[in-house]
Write an enzyme that holds these catalytic residues in place. Structure first.
Site, PDB file in Angstrom:
ATOM      1  N   GLU A   1      -5.917   2.097   3.738  1.00 30.84           N
ATOM      2  CA  GLU A   1      -5.215   3.243   3.163  1.00 30.84           C
ATOM      3  C   GLU A   1      -5.873   3.761   1.872  1.00 30.84           C
ATOM      4  O   GLU A   1      -5.922   4.968   1.629  1.00 30.84           O
ATOM      5  CB  GLU A   1      -3.742   2.897   2.917  1.00 30.84           C
TER       6      GLU A   1
ATOM      7  N   HIS B   1       8.765  -0.632   9.315  1.00 30.08           N
ATOM      8  CA  HIS B   1       8.607   0.685   9.928  1.00 30.08           C
ATOM      9  C   HIS B   1       9.798   1.574   9.581  1.00 30.08           C
ATOM     10  O   HIS B   1      10.073   2.531  10.283  1.00 30.08           O
ATOM     11  CB  HIS B   1       8.459   0.564  11.447  1.00 30.08           C
TER      12      HIS B   1
END
Ligand SMILES: Cc1ncc(C[n+]2csc(CCOP(=O)(O)OP(=O)(O)O)c2C)c(N)n1
Ligand SMILES: [Mg+2]
Length: 731
Positions: free
Chosen positions: A461, A531
């Site tokens: 990321e 999530h």
């Protein structure tokens, strides 16, 4: 140089292939760099400047780099020790001193950054931060952008109507990008992430490790297994490697020349590892006698590149002792004059503090983006997963459509991230449908626009966002994806300290207006902890970053268009649960549909209670409001904020003045959440208008659990909101 010196030089032949003039120039730059450091140290002791960190001991390596490269053509992402490099590139001593005193006229930062935090538009030196190793990924993105422009010159053209009107582009086919760091900073993940992409994409980046054996008080063997970084990186493909005595400017210059030739020939990146030493402590806030033995410090002193170069000039008959004295006195005078000049310079005005947090050129809240009117447009241009022509597209479809539209319109736009391509192995595209993102939001983009503009990143990321900074400062528009909000944290350093800060810290000189698209949120039934996270308030707490959070397909389309066209970095939050919901579907609004930031939407008018929310709570709040009316006769005014930074205070205030009762509701945890700020401001500014305390609704102060019974209890439900509406009305 005076005539006496130059005529003496002409009688001496070239040394190691370098002319005597070149040798003298090398020494002049090295010595001037040391004088400037010493002058700053004096000023710090007199409390006329506030910080000092020096290049002392690194000068030879840095001057070697400067003289091998082309200022204003090549690009530079240096670190805080690179005074001699920057002098060699052409940064005037006076500018260095202006930054040291924090002058208004400091061209690098307007008094905002510490000394030696470089920046120069004409020299292509991009604003330096203090964060170790973040700059390496910027260098990688910058090299990618340079290559892109040289292959697509049409993309460099200015265009009206978006950020391109203000982002000048310059590029040169054979440019290289230089970036440097200390040996301790090679422990940062971003070092390895940058080598990864530079190697894989054969990018023309020169990585220069200035190895002085210490990271503050931590010796090299603690940071580098085996003590030598060259040994660890040796197997990266496509690199040119050199390990040099960084106290020898000629050897250093030769290494950088070879490195630059390798890069310019398109063979890949280069890695120059220079062994230098720290002549002083880490900074003036450090005392190396606390952790280094006297013997070690004495031995290091013998390696001083200044003394060695001086001896060499004498030994090789390039300069006499007198000429050396003369050169040194001139440098000392130059440093003193630069300091004197800086001490007279005007100081920054406090009124200007808020300048350059955001773009002053293009305001995304302005009418320029107010094409709210959707066209009765034809079929949408993307890969629709809901029925084409049904007239009711999902949020996923209309985000995908906007990406297609904007890529067609703007050749500077690239899309990358984890799994966003249809297929990295292009040959497969003939027989497969393509992936296009784990949620299919980028489906079809690679197939239509090619692998140069749409590609998979490594699973990393910080790499994604760090490269976006590099693309952004070159005038490109990276629209990147972080696969799940839950995994944005490795990129947090880049977002907070680099992406959002670039414009402010460089006093408006540099900016990186990238878009980061991020699926966020829960209500997934089984999404579990990793999530389902929210956490938007952590990002609205970052000045310089715009934060958008749409609740329906049409808003997502119009707000994403504004995000892509605007001149600020944007965090674009997409609620996963809303991607394909029946609620909030809409026809495709056409390729020019845009919604300005900071304009809330009244989803439902009402006179009794104001309910402020956004994202997935909008449909839940609507359900609650309808039941409140049916079952209790309560008229709720429901406000969807749509953008969280900036946010529409006027819409909130107007409504609260009318209803005198207000609830702020969000999916994220209650404590320290986004609602805390809104509630506090209502309390502060609208106290006299209130008939009841401001009420907040949010998730429990835990993470989101896997088992649906737990998830339901943790996240706010329509019933939670209904209960609050009834209680508040009765207050
Ligand atoms: C990400 C980050 N962590 C910590 C620091 C504090 N810090 C500043 S310089 C430094 C040591 C760097 O050592 P090295 O990379 O060897 O460079 P040198 O200063 O020795 O040239 C540290 C820990 C920082 N600036 N950035
Ligand atoms: Mg070091």
């Amino acid at each position: 140089m005076d005539l006496a010196i130059s005529s003496a030089i002409e009688t001496v032949s070239a040394v190691g292939g370098l002319s005597p003039q070149r040798m003298v120039e090398i020494y002049r730059l090295m010595y001037l760099s040391r004088c400037l450091d010493d002058r700053e140290i004096l000023l710090k002791r007199q409390q006329k400047i506030f910080f000092q960190i020096s290049a002392a001991g690194h000068e030879a390596l840095q001057v070697g780099a400067a003289l091998a490269l082309r200022p204003g053509v090549d690009w530079f992402f240096p670190y805080y020790r690179d005074r001699a490099l920057c002098l060699g590139l052409g940064v005037p001593p006076a500018d260095m001193m202006l930054q040291a005193v924090g002058a208004a006229t400091d061209p690098a930062s307007g008094g905002r950054q510490m000394p030696t935090h470089w920046s120069s538009i004409p020299l292509n030196i991009v604003s330096t931060s203090s964060s170790t190793s973040t700059q390496l990924l910027h260098a990688v993105g910058c090299a990618e952008a340079g290559r892109y422009f040289s292959r697509h010159p049409e993309a460099a053209r200015k265009a009206a109507g978006d950020y391109r009107a203000f982002r000048d582009v310059k590029y040169q086919g054979d440019e290289v990008v230089f970036t440097s760091l200390g040996e301790g900073s090679t422990s940062q993940g971003e070092f390895w992430e940058a080598l990864n992409t530079a190697s894989n994409r054969k990018l023309p980046v020169i990585f220069c490790v200035e190895d002085n054996g210490y990271a503050i008080s931590t010796p090299v063997e603690v940071n580098t297994p085996g003590g030598n970084i060259s040994k660890l990186v040796a197997n990266f493909p496509n690199f040119y490697f050199a390990e040099v005595d960084g106290t020898d400017p000629v050897a250093s210059l030769r290494a950088f020349e070879a490195a630059a030739a390798h890069c310019r020939a398109g063979k890949g990146p280069a890695f120059v590892h220079g062994h230098c030493f720290r002549a002083y402590s880490h900074s003036l806030s450090d005392d190396d006698r606390l952790y280094r033995s006297a013997a070690e410090r004495e031995a290091d002193g013998l390696r001083d590149p200044l003394t060695k170069m001086q001896m060499r000039l004498l030994r090789e008959g390039i300069l006499t002792e007198e000429q050396i004295n003369d050169l040194e006195q001139r440098a000392e005078r130059e440093a003193a004059e630069a300091a004197e000049h800086a001490l007279q310079a005007p100081l920054p005005a406090v009124e200007g503090i808020e300048q350059h947090v955001y773009s002053e050129d293009l305001d995304p809240t302005s009418a320029a983006f107010a094409s709210e009117q959707a066209e009765a447009a034809g079929s949408h241009p993307g890969k629709s997963t809901s029925a084409q022509g049904s007239g009711a597209h999902t949020m996923a479809d209309l985000i995908n459509a906007c990406l297609h539209d904007e890529m067609r319109r703007d050749p500077r736009m690239v899309v990358y991230g984890e799994d966003v391509a249809d297929a990295s192995r292009e040959a497969a595209l003939a027989e497969v449908k393509g992936k296009g993102g784990v949620f299919k939001l980028t489906a079809g983009l690679q197939t239509e626009f090619g692998s140069e503009r749409v590609f998979n990143s490594p699973l990393c990321e910080a790499n994604i966002v760090g490269r976006a900074v590099g693309y952004g400062v070159r005038g490109m528009k990276p629209v990147v994806e972080i696969q799940f909000f839950d995994y944005i944290w490795p990129a947090m350093h880049q977002i907070h300290n680099e992406l959002a800060l670039m414009r402010w810290r460089s006093h408006g000189v540099w900016a990186a207006p990238a878009v980061i698209r991020v699926p966020i949120g829960g209500y997934l039934t089984g999404g579990s902890i990793y999530h389902s996270q929210s956490g938007e308030s952590i990002f609205t707490h970052i000045p310089g970053l715009r934060v958008v959070f749409p609740s329906n397909a049409l808003d997502a389309n119009g707000l994403l268009r504004t995000a892509i066209r605007c001149d600020d970095p944007v965090l674009f939050l997409e609620h996963k649960r809303l991607y394909r919901e029946t609620h909030g579907r809409a026809p495709y609004p056409g390729p020019e549909f845009a919604i300005p930031f900071g304009k809330a939407k009244i989803v439902r008018p009402g006179k009794d209670i104001t309910l402020v929310t956004y994202g997935a709570l909008v449909p839940r709040a609507l359900q609650a409001a309808e039941r409140a009316q049916r079952e209790h006769g309560i008229e709720t005014e429901l406000i969807d904020l749509r953008t969280l930074s900036p946010y529409d205070w006027e819409a909130i205030a107007t409504s609260v003045r009318k209803t005198s009762r207000v609830i702020v509701a969000h999916e994220d945890m209650l404590s320290w959440g986004y609602g805390a700020e809104i509630a506090a401001r209502i309390g502060e500014e609208l106290f006299d208008d209130l008939d009841a305390p401001v009420k907040r609704i949010g998730a429990m102060d835990t993470f989101v659990a896997y088992q649906p019974i737990l998830e339901d209890a943790i996240l706010p439900q329509p019933e939670t909101i209904l209960k609050a509406l009834v209680e508040l009305k009765a207050y």
